[in-house]
Design an enzyme around this catalytic site. Structure first.
Site, PDB file in Angstrom:
ATOM      1  N   GLU A 104       0.832  -1.210   0.000  1.00 27.23           N
ATOM      2  CA  GLU A 104       0.000   0.000   0.000  1.00 27.23           C
ATOM      3  C   GLU A 104       0.863   1.256   0.000  1.00 27.23           C
ATOM      4  OE1 GLU A 104      -3.355  -0.001   2.686  1.00 27.23           O
ATOM      5  OE2 GLU A 104      -3.412   2.195   2.686  1.00 27.23           O
ATOM      6  N   LYS A 133      -7.580  -0.856  11.120  1.00 26.65           N
ATOM      7  CA  LYS A 133      -6.942  -1.284   9.861  1.00 26.65           C
ATOM      8  C   LYS A 133      -5.680  -0.439   9.630  1.00 26.65           C
ATOM      9  CE  LYS A 133      -6.333  -1.300   5.188  1.00 26.65           C
ATOM     10  NZ  LYS A 133      -5.485  -0.415   4.401  1.00 26.65           N
ATOM     11  N   ASP A 159       3.928 -14.403  11.821  1.00 21.92           N
ATOM     12  CA  ASP A 159       2.629 -14.850  11.320  1.00 21.92           C
ATOM     13  C   ASP A 159       1.605 -13.707  11.426  1.00 21.92           C
ATOM     14  OD1 ASP A 159       0.135 -15.996  10.992  1.00 21.92           O
ATOM     15  OD2 ASP A 159       0.605 -17.807  12.118  1.00 21.92           O
ATOM     16  N   HIS A 189      -2.130  10.614  -0.149  1.00 18.90           N
ATOM     17  CA  HIS A 189      -2.369   9.364  -0.886  1.00 18.90           C
ATOM     18  C   HIS A 189      -2.245   9.572  -2.377  1.00 18.90           C
ATOM     19  CE1 HIS A 189      -4.581   6.260   1.764  1.00 18.90           C
ATOM     20  NE2 HIS A 189      -3.452   6.653   2.276  1.00 18.90           N
TER      21      HIS A 189
HETATM   22  C1  MEV Z   1      -5.808   3.361   4.860  1.00 18.72           C
HETATM   23  O1  MEV Z   1      -5.133   2.186   4.508  1.00 18.72           O
HETATM   24  C2  MEV Z   1      -5.846   3.490   6.371  1.00 18.72           C
HETATM   25  C3  MEV Z   1      -6.682   4.652   6.892  1.00 18.72           C
HETATM   26  O2  MEV Z   1      -7.997   4.579   6.345  1.00 18.72           O
HETATM   27  C4  MEV Z   1      -6.709   4.518   8.388  1.00 18.72           C
HETATM   28  C5  MEV Z   1      -7.658   5.463   9.081  1.00 18.72           C
HETATM   29  O3  MEV Z   1      -8.650   5.891   8.482  1.00 18.72           O
HETATM   30  O4  MEV Z   1      -7.411   5.732  10.269  1.00 18.72           O
HETATM   31  C6  MEV Z   1      -6.120   5.969   6.454  1.00 18.72           C
END
Ligand code: MEV
Length: 454
Positions: free
Chosen positions: A89, A285, A301, A398
């Site tokens: 990513e 995430k 792992d 991004h």
């Molecule tokens: C993107 O991979 C992760 C985010 O969405 C985490 C978040 O929103 O805190 C930027």
């Protein structure tokens, strides 16, 4: 080997040679077999290196590449690390690096291992009055420890082994269901093989022991082991990581946001992830963007780490943020408790050539130190994401990376890429917009002049 008529299934595939497997695949699933064959082969390593990799899995035909990056300037407990990260990513490594640099001048990250216990269970069925089972349990427990000594001897020598064994009555949830729940210390190894070997032996010893009970009737002497396996939920293999500084030391942020406003918004954002599972999932995430990348880079792992982390995030009855934030006495405090069962010996850690280098890059940490590094990277990732979200929004950063990917995809030259970077500095990046710009740049000069003069 036999294949069915439409050639999409096969028996005896695993017995084919690597080339045989590839041949069957390219001929039956691709329109340009020769090219695909060449491409798959182009990712093979040298023979001896390839053999090592092939040994990790089955039916291997090639290697799947992922970028291996590093995030420098991570100060954790006063020590400076370059953290290796494997991720596909864009922005993840850049974000971790930026957060590491930010905190480097504000005291760095702190990490403290709370405990390192791993868990395993023997799930079994037994019919009788549970008190009878509990009466014999102290003797059984001694026997379980004694009769597994041949498996635990080495681990005992390293300072680990079986910590405790409990008998749990689960008959309210399922008829005749009991559990041996054991805790282990596995030192610098993740310990899965060790724990599973001990547990399977426990299962055998348990059944033998129950059968030997003279005052048990025929039914009571029977015991059925359903399964014996470690639990990837290890809430007592826990590390705490945190950053803190006076609010005013946070500095100023984009859009003329002052430190106090930033700190308040940041804490609100963490709180929203605490009370709302939709937001919590994305928030966590983002934490795992960092965690998984280091876990992968060190040959650990990542499925186990993810599964455990998400269960832990639900441990208060609702899925919630793994991190928390507070402002107290003028200080900003951002922290996370996370169970992390990782190893620095055993498994792939020293077998995978790059995993081994990752550990070397970090000064060959032991498992506890690695827990701290991984957790700090997760917190850094979370900090970076929230910092963007509550100030500029996430897309600005991004899209810069995304632009590079689109440019690569459209095979932009260096000159075109530089022009595109300049062009999109203050404009919205989309695939179409980038393609249009490249089309314009690629138009013959004469036509471009003509278009411009119209
Ligand atoms: C993107 O991979 C992760 C985010 O969405 C985490 C978040 O929103 O805190 C930027």
């Amino acid at each position: 080997m036999s294949a069915d008529k439409n050639k999409k299934s096969i028996s005896g595939f695993s017995k084919l040679t690597k080339l045989g497997k590839m041949k069957w695949l390219v001929e039956n699933f691709f329109i340009d077999p020769e090219n695909v064959m060449r491409e798959l082969k182009s990712y093979w390593l040298q023979d001896d290196q390839q053999k090592v990799l092939d040994g990790f899995s089955e039916n291997t035909i090639s290697n799947f590449l992922l970028p291996y990056g590093v995030a420098p300037n991570f100060v954790i407990n006063g020590k400076t690390y370059v953290v290796p990260m494997v991720t596909e990513e864009s922005s993840v490594v850049a974000a971790a690096s930026a957060a590491a640099k930010f905190w480097m001048t504000r005291g760095g990250f702190n990490a403290k291992v709370i405990d390192t216990q791993k868990i395993g269970q023997v799930h079994f069925l037994w019919e009788g009055a549970s008190s009878k089972l509990f009466n014999i349990f102290p003797e059984l427990k001694d026997r379980l420890k004694k009769d597994t000594a041949h498996i635990t001897a080495n681990m005992d020598k390293r300072g680990g082994g079986i910590l405790d064994i409990e008998l749990l009555d689960k008959t309210e949830d399922l008829s005749n269901y009991y559990q041996l729940k054991a805790s282990f210390e596995t030192c610098d190894s993740m310990g899965a093989n060790f724990i599973n070997s001990v547990l399977e032996e426990f299962g055998l010893i348990l059944c033998d022991f129950i059968q030997e009970q003279k005052d048990f009737d025929e039914v009571e002497q029977e015991c059925e082991v359903i399964m014996a396996i470690l639990s990837n939920y290890t809430p007592d293999c826990l590390v705490r990581t945190w950053v803190e500084c006076p609010v005013e030391d946070l500095g100023d942020f984009p859009n003329e946001m002052d430190a106090r406003t930033f700190a308040d918004r940041f804490c609100q954002a963490v709180w929203i992830a605490t009370i709302d599972p939709y937001r919590a999932t994305t928030h966590n995430k983002g934490i795992f963007n960092g965690i998984d990348a280091v876990v992968l880079a060190t040959g650990n792992d990542f499925r186990a780490i993810e599964a455990c982390g998400h269960t832990y995030a639900s441990s208060k009855g609702q899925y919630r943020s793994l991190s928390s934030c507070k402002i107290k006495d003028g200080r900003f405090h951002f922290s996370m408790d996370l169970p992390l069962a990782v190893g620095t010996v055993g498994g792939l850690t020293k077998l995978h050539p790059i995993a081994k280098r990752s550990l070397e890059l970090m000064g060959n940490p032991n498992a506890e130190e690695l827990m701290g590094i991984i957790a700090a990277t997760g917190l850094a990732q979370n900090f970076a994401a929230l910092r963007s979200l509550v100030t500029t929004g996430i897309q600005k950063g991004h899209m810069k990376m995304h632009l590079q990917n689109i440019l690569n995809h459209l095979e932009a030259t260096e000159e075109e890429a530089t022009a595109a970077m300049k062009h999109f500095h203050d404009k919205v990046v989309s695939f179409n917009n980038v393609r249009n710009l490249l089309d314009q740049l690629r138009e013959p000069k004469s036509r471009r002049n003509l278009t411009n003069s119209n």
